[in-house]
Design an enzyme around this catalytic site. Sequence first.
Site, PDB file in Angstrom:
ATOM      1  N   ASP A  45      -1.792   8.241  -5.629  1.00 36.38           N
ATOM      2  CA  ASP A  45      -1.503   8.585  -4.693  1.00 36.38           C
ATOM      3  C   ASP A  45      -0.208   9.684  -5.871  1.00 36.38           C
ATOM      4  O   ASP A  45      -0.742   9.502  -6.851  1.00 36.38           O
ATOM      5  CB  ASP A  45       0.126   7.993  -4.270  1.00 36.38           C
ATOM      6  CG  ASP A  45       0.865   7.695  -4.514  1.00 36.38           C
ATOM      7  OD1 ASP A  45       0.857   6.624  -5.538  1.00 36.38           O
ATOM      8  OD2 ASP A  45       2.156   7.690  -4.559  1.00 36.38           O
ATOM      9  N   GLU A  55       3.514   5.187  -4.848  1.00 38.88           N
ATOM     10  CA  GLU A  55       4.130   5.128  -6.559  1.00 38.88           C
ATOM     11  C   GLU A  55       5.377   5.838  -5.869  1.00 38.88           C
ATOM     12  O   GLU A  55       6.481   5.620  -6.413  1.00 38.88           O
ATOM     13  CB  GLU A  55       3.318   5.562  -7.586  1.00 38.88           C
ATOM     14  CG  GLU A  55       3.807   4.530  -8.818  1.00 38.88           C
ATOM     15  CD  GLU A  55       4.391   5.976  -9.658  1.00 38.88           C
ATOM     16  OE1 GLU A  55       5.095   5.873 -10.280  1.00 38.88           O
ATOM     17  OE2 GLU A  55       4.668   7.095  -9.030  1.00 38.88           O
TER      18      GLU A  55
HETATM   19 ZN   LIG Z   1       2.782   8.867 -11.808  1.00 42.43          ZN
END
Ligand SMILES: [Zn+2]
Length: 367
Positions: free
Chosen positions: A37, A132
């Site tokens: 992501d 994340e």
């Molecule tokens: Zn990163």
Amino acid sequence: MGVADASVNEHGVLMATVPATTSRPGVPTIGFIAHVDTSPEMPGDNVKPIVHRQYDGRDLVLPDDPSSVLRLADNPPLAACIGEDIVTASGLTLLGADDKAGVAEIMAAAEYLMAHPEIAHGVVRIAFTPDEEIGRGTVHFDVTHFGAYCAYTLDGSSRGELEVENFSADSMTFTFQGFNTHPGFAKKRMVNAIKVAADFLTRLPSGEAPETTEEYEGFAHPFVVDARVDRTSVKVLIRDFDEDRLRDRERRLDALAHATVADHPGSAVTITVEEQYRNMREVLQRHPEVADRARQAIERTGLEVRLKPIRGGTDGAWLSFMGLPTPNLFAGEHNFHSRLEWVSAQDMDRAVAVIVELCKVWNELTH
Ligand SMILES: [Zn+2]
């Protein structure tokens, strides 16, 4: 590539294995992890990557928004990349090198290891994760299924960097209670919680803020105020590399808040503390070989090791406390979360070399 067991679970976590080639018994399984992501703070779709060959220090004007200019003067790390190939986006989007650079480097290393079975190494596990950037990258990460002794995230910045510690983090909420009544009839009755909270905010030590600290210095950072006359709450992020010092900061803020309400008769404060994340150093120092092997691998590729504390959280910290010690290695990313994001192609090659070397080191140093 001939990797037989690559699979994605229902939550989008990909795991795969590069099989062992070593004849030694007992070589631990190690892992490499990157996140797919990109930051939600900037558009990350329709990216048009541009390779600026043989960078010579010139201004790099990004064509889709000529006000986006990558300048050497504003970006000191560019100086170390003269003569290299710099990759940027086109001015309107992220490049997404955070963390697709890490994904690409792990893919390249896996391809290299699969093509070179003569390189002796243990089992190498690979994972690519979503979420994340919203702090949820490890929620659906099955450490047992991953089955590694330790892992390394590839999500760092300049070449040679190795990160083995990060902030310990709590958030505090201070709720100031005042007393509201019609302002026309308020004399000697109203207690304005907004003003009590404002007084508290001005008492925060100015030298302990994000804007006045760096490296190993901690801070207290008010970031949300919900203000009403009757009741005003202030949310404050507390950060330090040392848990005792974190607690000490919290005690001092607690005392400041109580001193503030003491100066505003009729007001009161309630305080809650919420744990956010902890410094992975606590786990990694129980497994010193995890960082030591990384240090050796970096040095063997001819780079200088740069140990840097992460002034934030990291998936590796969560994983470390979930039983998978996971320091962070450089991936070459710069200007994270910005339209001026860039990476040197040669730094990416260096990161690939470090991954391969790390696999060798773990094999050679296992007795
Ligand atoms: Zn990163």
